[in-house]
Design an enzyme around this catalytic site. Structure first.
Site, PDB file in Angstrom:
ATOM      1  N   CYS A   1       0.823  -1.208   0.000  1.00  0.00           N
ATOM      2  CA  CYS A   1       0.000   0.000   0.000  1.00  0.00           C
ATOM      3  C   CYS A   1       0.860   1.263   0.000  1.00  0.00           C
ATOM      4  CB  CYS A   1      -0.983  -0.030   1.167  1.00  0.00           C
ATOM      5  SG  CYS A   1      -2.343   1.153   1.005  1.00  0.00           S
TER       6      CYS A   1
ATOM      7  N   HIS B   1      -3.665  -5.119   0.563  1.00  0.00           N
ATOM      8  CA  HIS B   1      -2.940  -5.504   1.779  1.00  0.00           C
ATOM      9  C   HIS B   1      -2.817  -7.027   1.838  1.00  0.00           C
ATOM     10  CE1 HIS B   1      -2.489  -1.676   3.950  1.00  0.00           C
ATOM     11  NE2 HIS B   1      -3.591  -1.331   3.314  1.00  0.00           N
TER      12      HIS B   1
ATOM     13  N   GLU C   1      -1.330  -8.861   3.884  1.00  0.00           N
ATOM     14  CA  GLU C   1      -1.187  -9.386   5.241  1.00  0.00           C
ATOM     15  C   GLU C   1      -2.527  -9.563   5.961  1.00  0.00           C
ATOM     16  OE1 GLU C   1      -1.448  -4.952   6.124  1.00  0.00           O
ATOM     17  OE2 GLU C   1      -0.886  -6.264   4.468  1.00  0.00           O
TER      18      GLU C   1
END
Length: 243
Positions: free
Chosen positions: A100, A189, A191
């Site tokens: 990001c 994202h 994660e």
């Protein structure tokens, strides 16, 4: 194995710690093999690239498209330090993955355009691999189309001339970019799962990522989503570059 370095820039302890926890989980690393440094808290340490397997830059409430005169002294310092680091890793094609915020930094550094044209509120668009993405080793085992979480108020409008777009979506055409052979950055994202995202949103009311009056509904919605294919970007990065 040499450790990986994670550079973070989140001022609040809870979302910062949860972000680190999510990266540990999705990379399969532990705290001795993914070393975190919080740039908003203290200046970047001296980094000898030979000591590391690779570098990961996490997300941030900072936006690279914010006019310079409106950036805080901390943001100006963080971005200057990261710009210097990006110069170094580009020069030697060192393994790098930005999530990001890292995409904006890499794009701006290399002459691309980052602005608010393709901003996305909290959502989980279908991300589609380009032809180059389907052939890239970082995306081995990732389906041609997958869901991923996004939440950002600026994005890449014009990628760098030397950048290779590996994935995009209908709402944001650059979701994953490669520079050289070993530098990558995602707009989504990789994660996050729904629980981590719902927790993060509690700290970012007023940032433009969602309608503040509907926070609980947004949190409930994201908790139900399956974005597990997006996590493979991180596990593949570690598997490819561990040394």
């Amino acid at each position: 194995m040499k450790p990986f370095l994670m550079l973070a820039a989140r001022a609040d302890d809870e979302p910062a710690d949860a972000e680190y926890e999510a990266f540990l989980l999705r990379t399969g690393l532990d705290e001795s093999s993914l070393i975190r440094h919080r740039l908003e808290a203290e200046p970047m340490p001296e980094i000898d690239l030979a000591d590391w397997s690779g570098i990961i830059v996490g997300g941030s409430p900072f936006n690279v498209s914010t006019p310079q005169e409106r950036k805080s002294p901390v943001q100006l310092r963080v971005e200057a330090e990261l710009d210097d680091l990006v110069t170094r890793v580009l020069d030697v094609d060192f393994p790098f993955l930005g999530a990001c915020y890292g995409l904006g930094l890499l794009t701006r550094h290399e002459g691309g355009v980052v602005d608010g044209t393709y901003k996305e509120e909290v959502s989980y668009p279908q991300v589609e691999l380009t032809e180059a993405g389907r052939e890239d080793p970082l995306l081995q085992g990732v389906p041609a189309a997958f869901r991923a979480f996004v939440a950002h108020t600026d994005a890449v409008t014009v990628p760098p001339a030397d950048g290779v777009v590996l994935a995009g979506s209908a709402s944001c055409p650059v979701q994953l970019l490669r520079m050289r052979t070993n530098l990558y950055a995602t707009q989504f994202h990789p994660e996050l799962d729904g629980n981590y995202l719902a927790h993060r949103l509690s700290f970012y009311a007023g940032h433009g990522y969602f309608d503040d009056d509907h926070l609980s509904e947004v949190q409930e919605d994201v908790r139900r989503q399956d974005v597990s294919d997006s996590w493979k970007v991180l596990s593949n990065f570690v598997a490819r570059y561990s040394r």
